[in-house]
Enzyme design. Sequence first.
Site, PDB file in Angstrom:
ATOM      1  N   HIS A  39     -11.621   2.064   2.458  1.00 23.78           N
ATOM      2  CA  HIS A  39     -10.987   2.756   1.336  1.00 23.78           C
ATOM      3  C   HIS A  39     -11.908   3.076   0.172  1.00 23.78           C
ATOM      4  O   HIS A  39     -11.467   3.225  -0.969  1.00 23.78           O
ATOM      5  CB  HIS A  39      -9.785   1.937   0.845  1.00 23.78           C
TER       6      HIS A  39
ATOM      7  N   ASP B 112     -10.269   3.521  10.757  1.00 24.12           N
ATOM      8  CA  ASP B 112      -9.692   2.290  11.299  1.00 24.12           C
ATOM      9  C   ASP B 112     -10.100   2.003  12.739  1.00 24.12           C
ATOM     10  O   ASP B 112      -9.269   1.680  13.583  1.00 24.12           O
ATOM     11  CB  ASP B 112      -8.160   2.305  11.147  1.00 24.12           C
TER      12      ASP B 112
ATOM     13  N   GLU C 196      -3.049  -2.770  -2.520  1.00 26.63           N
ATOM     14  CA  GLU C 196      -4.169  -2.166  -1.783  1.00 26.63           C
ATOM     15  C   GLU C 196      -4.484  -0.759  -2.285  1.00 26.63           C
ATOM     16  O   GLU C 196      -3.661   0.141  -2.217  1.00 26.63           O
ATOM     17  CB  GLU C 196      -3.818  -2.101  -0.286  1.00 26.63           C
TER      18      GLU C 196
ATOM     19  N   ASP D 299      -9.762  -2.864   1.336  1.00 30.53           N
ATOM     20  CA  ASP D 299      -9.838  -2.385   2.720  1.00 30.53           C
ATOM     21  C   ASP D 299     -11.211  -1.734   2.894  1.00 30.53           C
ATOM     22  O   ASP D 299     -11.610  -0.882   2.089  1.00 30.53           O
ATOM     23  CB  ASP D 299      -8.700  -1.378   2.971  1.00 30.53           C
TER      24      ASP D 299
ATOM     25  N   ASP E 289     -11.759   7.024   6.769  1.00 29.03           N
ATOM     26  CA  ASP E 289     -10.992   5.781   6.927  1.00 29.03           C
ATOM     27  C   ASP E 289     -10.347   5.753   8.315  1.00 29.03           C
ATOM     28  O   ASP E 289      -9.132   5.772   8.454  1.00 29.03           O
ATOM     29  CB  ASP E 289      -9.937   5.738   5.812  1.00 29.03           C
TER      30      ASP E 289
ATOM     31  N   TRP F 134       0.864  -1.179   0.000  1.00 28.24           N
ATOM     32  CA  TRP F 134       0.000   0.000   0.000  1.00 28.24           C
ATOM     33  C   TRP F 134       0.902   1.231   0.000  1.00 28.24           C
ATOM     34  O   TRP F 134       1.830   1.322   0.805  1.00 28.24           O
ATOM     35  CB  TRP F 134      -0.918   0.059   1.227  1.00 28.24           C
TER      36      TRP F 134
ATOM     37  N   HIS G  22      -8.779  -6.259   3.987  1.00 27.57           N
ATOM     38  CA  HIS G  22      -8.419  -5.546   5.209  1.00 27.57           C
ATOM     39  C   HIS G  22      -9.740  -5.229   5.897  1.00 27.57           C
ATOM     40  O   HIS G  22     -10.423  -4.275   5.533  1.00 27.57           O
ATOM     41  CB  HIS G  22      -7.635  -4.263   4.910  1.00 27.57           C
TER      42      HIS G  22
ATOM     43  N   ASP H 139      -7.293  -4.689   9.770  1.00 31.82           N
ATOM     44  CA  ASP H 139      -6.560  -3.425   9.702  1.00 31.82           C
ATOM     45  C   ASP H 139      -7.315  -2.363  10.491  1.00 31.82           C
ATOM     46  O   ASP H 139      -8.150  -1.634   9.942  1.00 31.82           O
ATOM     47  CB  ASP H 139      -6.374  -2.997   8.239  1.00 31.82           C
TER      48      ASP H 139
ATOM     49  N   LYS I 293      -6.947   2.835  -2.545  1.00 30.90           N
ATOM     50  CA  LYS I 293      -7.568   3.760  -1.601  1.00 30.90           C
ATOM     51  C   LYS I 293      -8.257   4.863  -2.385  1.00 30.90           C
ATOM     52  O   LYS I 293      -7.834   5.209  -3.477  1.00 30.90           O
ATOM     53  CB  LYS I 293      -6.473   4.325  -0.695  1.00 30.90           C
TER      54      LYS I 293
HETATM   55  C1  RNT Z   1      -3.794   2.654   4.934  1.00 33.15           C
HETATM   56  C2  RNT Z   1      -3.943   1.212   4.625  1.00 33.15           C
HETATM   57  C3  RNT Z   1      -2.848   0.318   5.113  1.00 33.15           C
HETATM   58  C4  RNT Z   1      -2.398   0.635   6.522  1.00 33.15           C
HETATM   59  C5  RNT Z   1      -1.480  -0.396   7.119  1.00 33.15           C
HETATM   60  C6  RNT Z   1      -0.778   0.104   8.321  1.00 33.15           C
HETATM   61  O1  RNT Z   1      -4.884   3.400   4.655  1.00 33.15           O
HETATM   62  O2  RNT Z   1      -5.172   0.757   5.075  1.00 33.15           O
HETATM   63  O3  RNT Z   1      -3.241  -1.001   4.987  1.00 33.15           O
HETATM   64  O4  RNT Z   1      -3.480   0.811   7.363  1.00 33.15           O
HETATM   65  O5  RNT Z   1      -0.635  -0.880   6.168  1.00 33.15           O
HETATM   66 ZN    ZN Z   2      -5.516  -1.377   4.906  1.00 35.98          ZN
END
Ligand code: RNT
Ligand code: ZN
Length: 418
Positions: A262, A296, A226, A259, A294, A185, A286, A326, A228
């Site tokens: 994302h 998390d 990955e 993810d 985003d 990523w 993820h 994630d 976004k």
């Molecule tokens: C960032 C991505 C990525 C990170 C990790 C730490 O937006 O989601 O995967 O969160 O690699």
């Molecule tokens: Zn991620």
Amino acid sequence: MRKEVVQRFEEAKQLYEQHGVDVDKALEKLEQIKISVHCWQGDDVQGFLFGDQELSGGISVTGQYPGAAQTAEQLRADLQKALSMIPGKHKVNLHAIYADTDEQVDLDQLEPKHFQTWVDWAKEQGLGLDFNPTCFSHEKSKDGFTLSHPDPEIRRFWIDHCKASRRIGAYFGEQLGQTCVTNIWVPDGYKDVPVDRLTPRQRLKEALDEVFAEELNPAHNLDALESKLFGIGSEAYVVGSHEFYMGYGISNNKLICLDAGHFHPTESIAGKLSSLSLFTDGILLHVSRPMRWDSDHVVIMDDELIEIGRELVRNNLIETTHIGLDFFDGSINRVAAWVIGTRNTIKALLRAMLEPTESLKKAEFEGDYTTRLALLEEFKSYPFGAVWDYYCAQMGVPVRENWLAEVKAYETEVLLKR
Ligand code: RNT
Ligand code: ZN
């Protein structure tokens, strides 16, 4: 095992079996599923390679809860604690900044030996390992570009880092006898509306071609990419968009990583799995919880998670999907965060396995949407919790919230003394 746990399980089983759900088989299948537990929840994405680097790349951890791991040894102890409260055998997902070495080594020079302690530990614990190059929180990424950087020298540094990362991944896979997924990523993007959206993408494509030029044994390492939609500081444009990696991944036989945070806020990654599965050999997830952005957050049993579980189970995608987590929350006990998010992810898969998929599909095929809706709604209050409790007991991990007392004790004895 406690009598009530068994009794409730037997009752639940009967109910499910009336609908043709094979509960024992579901539990056998569940036991086979490996979740890739991300190490970075344990120390707020700090890592050990560079000391106090500010987290960058548009991701952010908030909260000052005491007890974050400060050394690799502490992080392993915390992970081990968390994993002892999660049913099943899983994988741990490392980032390059989690290298465990006294050497002064930069990202482009990393080698498998810098992760030897992790490999030894994983072997001893029967865990798999996954890997990620760390294309953020570094001097050379501070203007927001890495693999697509306009400066060829900086681009070279990140290409070399990603190449090194793949070799580390292959070493993990070879040593542990379990395929490692190395996920790339990059945060690359613009805060404000760009004039040229194409050239950075051309540079990223060429950089990736170089990164992947070395053939590695797919039994040891699989590559993932990955995408976004936007990040803090890359609100207007992200080079590695979903379309970009979907195109790249499908034409170059790479895993595409979805993810949950994302995409547009109302867009669900669950809905994408069936389509992607038709054109790829596998998918990386993820599992995360975006809240308005985003963010998390720790994964909870929400509609999104339930739907991800259902899509994986109903479409038979469990075996080809790599389920990674994630999230990172520094405002609660970090061990508890792992336990909650991981147990929920497994529990959501179980919930999906306990649905009468065949009858539901049949009703839908026959146009009987009344039955479809009625069954789906009634099943929401079926006693999957009794099956989950039994599973936890059988797997030797705490039943229901009993794990919390263990986390609290660990906090007093270990975390608060750091
Ligand atoms: C960032 C991505 C990525 C990170 C990790 C730490 O937006 O989601 O995967 O969160 O690699
Ligand atoms: Zn991620």
